[in-house]
Each structure stands twice: as structure tokens, then as C-alpha cells.
Design a protein around this motif. Sequence first.
Motif, PDB file in Angstrom:
ATOM      1  N   PRO A 137      62.218 -40.644 -16.434  1.00  0.00           N
ATOM      2  CA  PRO A 137      62.104 -40.946 -14.399  1.00  0.00           C
ATOM      3  C   PRO A 137      63.792 -40.567 -14.535  1.00  0.00           C
ATOM      4  N   THR A 138      64.575 -40.899 -14.897  1.00  0.00           N
ATOM      5  CA  THR A 138      66.212 -40.244 -15.041  1.00  0.00           C
ATOM      6  C   THR A 138      66.849 -39.366 -15.633  1.00  0.00           C
ATOM      7  N   GLN A 139      66.264 -37.975 -15.671  1.00  0.00           N
ATOM      8  CA  GLN A 139      66.319 -37.110 -16.270  1.00  0.00           C
ATOM      9  C   GLN A 139      65.498 -36.350 -15.981  1.00  0.00           C
ATOM     10  N   TYR A 140      66.258 -35.305 -15.935  1.00  0.00           N
ATOM     11  CA  TYR A 140      65.671 -33.495 -14.683  1.00  0.00           C
ATOM     12  C   TYR A 140      66.023 -32.712 -15.905  1.00  0.00           C
ATOM     13  N   PRO A 141      65.135 -32.185 -17.049  1.00  0.00           N
ATOM     14  CA  PRO A 141      65.198 -31.088 -17.500  1.00  0.00           C
ATOM     15  C   PRO A 141      64.425 -30.255 -16.509  1.00  0.00           C
ATOM     16  N   PRO A 142      64.459 -28.891 -17.218  1.00  0.00           N
ATOM     17  CA  PRO A 142      63.972 -27.830 -16.037  1.00  0.00           C
ATOM     18  C   PRO A 142      62.142 -28.093 -16.247  1.00  0.00           C
ATOM     19  N   GLU A 143      62.250 -28.121 -17.388  1.00  0.00           N
ATOM     20  CA  GLU A 143      60.310 -28.701 -17.595  1.00  0.00           C
ATOM     21  C   GLU A 143      59.677 -29.902 -16.535  1.00  0.00           C
ATOM     22  N   ARG A 144      60.591 -30.379 -16.205  1.00  0.00           N
ATOM     23  CA  ARG A 144      60.323 -31.775 -15.698  1.00  0.00           C
ATOM     24  C   ARG A 144      60.470 -31.020 -13.982  1.00  0.00           C
ATOM     25  N   THR A 145      61.355 -30.564 -12.972  1.00  0.00           N
ATOM     26  CA  THR A 145      61.261 -29.462 -12.130  1.00  0.00           C
ATOM     27  C   THR A 145      59.763 -28.710 -11.931  1.00  0.00           C
ATOM     28  N   ILE A 146      59.569 -27.784 -13.018  1.00  0.00           N
ATOM     29  CA  ILE A 146      58.180 -27.550 -13.344  1.00  0.00           C
ATOM     30  C   ILE A 146      56.989 -27.967 -12.840  1.00  0.00           C
ATOM     31  N   TYR A 147      57.535 -29.222 -13.590  1.00  0.00           N
ATOM     32  CA  TYR A 147      55.861 -30.296 -13.440  1.00  0.00           C
ATOM     33  C   TYR A 147      56.378 -30.252 -12.293  1.00  0.00           C
ATOM     34  N   ASN A 148      57.031 -30.810 -11.587  1.00  0.00           N
ATOM     35  CA  ASN A 148      56.536 -31.072 -10.105  1.00  0.00           C
ATOM     36  C   ASN A 148      56.222 -29.947  -9.450  1.00  0.00           C
TER      37      ASN A 148
END
Length: 709
Positions: free
Chosen positions: A429-440
Motif C-alpha cells: 500500500p505504500t509503493q506505487y510501481p508502474p504495475e500498481r498504477t496499471i492495476y488501478n
Amino acid sequence: MTDNAKENFLEIFSLAKKNKIISESLTVRTSKMLYPLDAVAASCLTLAIQRYGQNERTLFSFLHDTASNSINSFLPNDTTTYNLAVVYDYVIYNFYTALAETNLDSTNWRAIRVAIERVESGIINKNNIDDALKIVKSIGLLNLFYNGVVVDLAFLETYALKALGIKNPRGIIEKLTANKIIRFAAYKSQFILFEGTDINIEDELYKAATIVPVPKLVAAEIAPYVKKTVVVASASYYRTGTPRYFQYVVSNEPYDVEPTGDDDGFINLIFPLEDIKDCILKLSASSGKAIVYAYFNDTEKIVRHLYEIKKLQYLLDNVVLEDRIAKGEILKQQSFEAQLLNEAINSCVEMPNGQVEWFFNGEQQIIKSRKDFNKLLSTVCDVVYNETPIIRNELFNKQKISSAISLARVNLLDAMIEHWQEEDFGFSPTQYPPERTIYNTLFKSSGIHRQNEDGLWILGEPITPNLQSLWTVCSDFLAKSTEKAFKLSDLVKTLKMRPYKLKQGVIDFWLPIFLFVRQQEFALYNGETFVLNINKELFELLQKRLNDFTIKAFDVNGIKLELFNKYREFLNKERGETITSNSLMDTIRPFFNFYNGLNKYAKTTRKFDYDVTAKFRDVLATAKDPCKAFLEDIPAALGYNDFHNEEFAAQYLQLIKTAVHELVICYDLFIDRIEDAVVGYLGLPHDYIKYKEIFGSALFKYKQRIVNN
């Protein structure tokens, strides 16, 4: 500053502004503060400092300098300012090292040096040399920094009188022209430095006009002068997140080609050889493609520039030949005409002035400004690509994704496979790599990954409208494959065409996601091999060899419920009251996993106690349609077709159990047969403990014999 000096200074300021040498924002008050530096010289000096110096540092050095040619040591008078000739001397003295190196301006500086040497060589009367040098230096700097401004006789004469302190500038200009040190280039309304040639270019152009025919606007000839850059439909990009690029296409007749790849649409510039407006209206109404037609009505100016280019080319091919100076001058003139032609064409498109009529969707469009033009492109996208999903993420919503996003794709798909039952796929929940942004973007905001009523995380159909059109077209494709297997590449082709026209980056992410979410509803084949599991290795193969894969949806209608439940009974699964795609795949997959787990002997031997075992195994080995294999091929191989007969149904289940049991133990039986054959041949007892002792004793004696020898 005397009144006379002030009057001359202001006249130079007005002249500079009129000829667009200085900015409209520069005021008289500011210009006066620069005295004795006049407006023209100040502008050229600023550009020289920016290009060859160190901006503010060099400027401050100039303001504090007291050496020769510095502004602090300069003494102005009524007709002499710190002018272009003095700026030239200052630049040469202070930036000699930078100018000595090869750079983009080397040719211009060499031309100035050559002109100065020619003036000093004696062809100009020694009493006029100083004045001639001032004019040459001024023309040289203006050619260098202001290639497009008007530097005609009126400008040059006024500047020479008011700033250079020359009493008879016209006479000096005429002598320089007569000696071919300078010449007036009519094609750009500018005096230029000239190395001299025996060919009179203007006269030769007049002669060429009697030989070279006035050209027709053939598309192949006009196309090289049209701006090659693409135009982005801004409003459409903002609304959908998908960049739409329109490419310019030149033709004499309306263009009718489907945009593919990077191109989402065309701006068809039509230079008609006859009246074809009706043809354009009909085609634009029926084609349905993302093409905007620009019909050029007034082409006189364009033809004029193209004609000049043709005449100049004639001179290059037939007149100047080995004359290097004339050839260089004609090439410059030809380049300038090409620039003007380009501007004439593109100004009609970007700043409409009535010379062009616009057509789309069978109607004439009103374009009055560049803003209207871009609005039209967005309207085209809204009409033609009306099923485009809303994906506002520029990381992957593009035709070609970067290597960093390719890695993010791998990481996201891995997280989906391993952690789809966890919140946010287990991302920190504290890190936002590119894959997390695309997941959102793809999973969370669309609702594809969500909690159900029991609080469990599930994957399913999107619940927001953003991706609904994309989900629907893929689901429809899957539904059509119940009768016949379709290539996955056919689905990708559909997604790349209107009304969707997805970017390749989106497809690379979406296809594995859709297959994983709907994996219980279809059979996937790699060539003729049934794919058991949707996993990381499969996604890598899809990326490399998509054309090898076909898909066929399960048709649960008409499946015999009793037969289906017999398989589930064998697997110790609950009997079903109805058959769903999920329960069907859940029932079929374990049998294929069982077959794949067999060793090579079990997959090839035919030595079984019951013939049905080999038949059962062979159906699993050659199955192309798992649904057909279990519901038709296996029953047929085992001789059963009437499952309403309870006795037959019970026997069928027993045969399945027998076949599976024989396949499990066949390899062990094979080893036992080998053991029996070896022991019998050697005449040993069949008890393992006993013949082991015999073998051990014999081996010990053999070793002793080797040691003794």
C-alpha cells in the motif's frame, strides 16, 4: 543624444520593427536605454551571445568591457550608432575560438570572410573600402540571423545613412553589386553575399519560363512539400485516454484506405485535376473510415511556387552545370521556394482562409480556425471509434510500450496469477510501481477485481462503463466459438479495427487478463495441443506466437447430465443439478492432468488386461476438443451410448475406474515382468531377499579376483 541623433535612432527602431527584426513587445523606451546600441544591432548581438557565448555571463562581460570595439569605448555621433559592423568586429574578436570550430553557421561565416577579402583585394576604390566593409558585414549578419526578413535597397540605404555613417550608401551598394560581391535575391527580398558568377540567374530564369511548362498539381510532385508530422485529436485523447494520430495524405482523387498501425486517420489533401466534389461527398458518406477530405479550390499560389522550383531545376540540369557558385545560389533559391510552397500548403490547412473545403461523413464541414480543425478530428474519432474503451493511462495506452512497461506487464500478470484472491493483488500500500498504477486502471477502477458479498476477492465482468465495450466484444467473440474454434489473432484483428482501434499496448495487457478471468469457459489450443492451464508460460507464448493459438467456448447445452455426473462421481465431486462452463472445466481438467503426469511407458504401451484402457488413454492423448472427447469420444470408444440404462451407466463408471487403475500400475507391472524374466533366465530364486544375497556374494568374489590380479 542630439535631436538629430534621436530622430535617426527612432527611425532605425521603426525600420527594425517594420521588417520584423525586433519583437513587437520591444518598446521605444527600452530601445532608448540601449543607446548607442541601435535596435537592429542589439537584436543580432543578443542572438550571437545566445548562440556562441554563455548568455547572461557573456552579456555582462559585454556591458563591462572597455577594450576595442566595446560599447564603453565606442563614440557615437548623429549618423553612427553601435551598429551591425561594430557588432561583427566584437563577435569575431571575442568568439573567435567558437567560430573557428566547425558548426552549423560555418558556411555563413566563411561567406562573410570571402566577401571581406574581395572588398580588400582592390576591386573597390580604396576611398570606399571602409564603407563597403560596413555594408558587407551588416548584410552578412542579417543573412546569418534573419534569413527570412526583408533586407531590400530601402532598408539597407536607410540603415547605412542613419547607423553606419555612410554618406553615399546607394553608390557603395551599386559598386558591390556590380562587382558581384553582393546581389539582391528577389526570391526572398533580401540582399545576400555573393561569390560571383558569369551566369545571370535572373535572365536564365526568364528564358526557362519559355521552355518549362506550367506544372499540373500531380500528387507525386506536390507530396514532398507537405508537412510530414502527424496531428493529434486533442479532445478525443482527453476523453478516452487513447491518442489518435492523423497522417497527411496527398492525392488527386479521394483516398479510401483503412488506417492501420500507428495511423488512426488520414487528412486527405486533394488537389483535383477536375471537379470531383460530388465523388468526395458520396465516398465520405459511405466509407465509414476516419478520413477527413480537404478539397483545394484555389491552387494558383501553390502552382506558382511549384513552377519556380521546376524552372530552377531546369537551370541546374541544363545551364549552370559546372559553375559551383551559380549552382549553390540556385540550390538556395530552390530551397527557399520549397519552403514557401510548404507554407502555402500548410497554411491553408492549419489556418483556413476559404481556399480549402472540408468534407466528412457525407457533409461539408465549416473550419474557420486551427481550433475548429482539431475539433473536427476529435469528432471523426467520436463517430468512427465510438466503441473505444476509456483507458486514461499513458503508460500503456500507446502503440509501442517501453521496456520498463513491458517488465511492469510481466509483474502485473504474475501478481494476477499468484495473488488474485488478495486485495490489490498483494501490492504494497505504500509503493506505487508502474504495475500498481496499471492495476488501478484495468482492475480496480473497472471493478474487474472486487470483493463479493462474502468479502472474498474475485475476478469478473467490469461493473463500470469504461471497459464495458471491450469486455462485450471479447465475450461475443467467445460466444461465437462454441460451434467452431477461432484463432485468437482474429480477436486481436477485431480489436485493432473500428469501432475499437485499440493500441497494441492495451491489447498486450488486456488479452491475457480476459483469458485468465474467463478461463473456465473455453478450451485453448496451441496448434492441436489442448492447453491445460492459464499461466505465465502461456502468456509468454501468446506474446511471441499468437497465431498458433485457437479458442473454443464450451457449449453446455445438450450435455447429458447423467454422463457428466458419472465423471464427477469418479472424481469424488458433488453431483450437479445443472451444468455450467466452470463445473465442466473443473470436471475435465483433472483427467488431462492425469494423462500428462503419466510416464512415457504408460503413454505408449498397449499391454493391458482390458482393451478399454488403451482406448481411454488414446482418446485423452489425441483429444482436440475436450468437451467432445469426454461426452462423445470416450463413451464411443468404450461402447456406450445409452445412459438412460442404469446398468450401462454403472458399468461405464467401473470401466473408467479400471482404465485409470491400469494406467497407474502398468509401469510397476512392466518392471515386475522384467524382474521375473531376468531371475528365471539366471535360475535364481524369485524371493528378492534371497537373490539379493546371491548377487552380493558373487559381486564380492568378483571384486576379490580383480584385486588379486
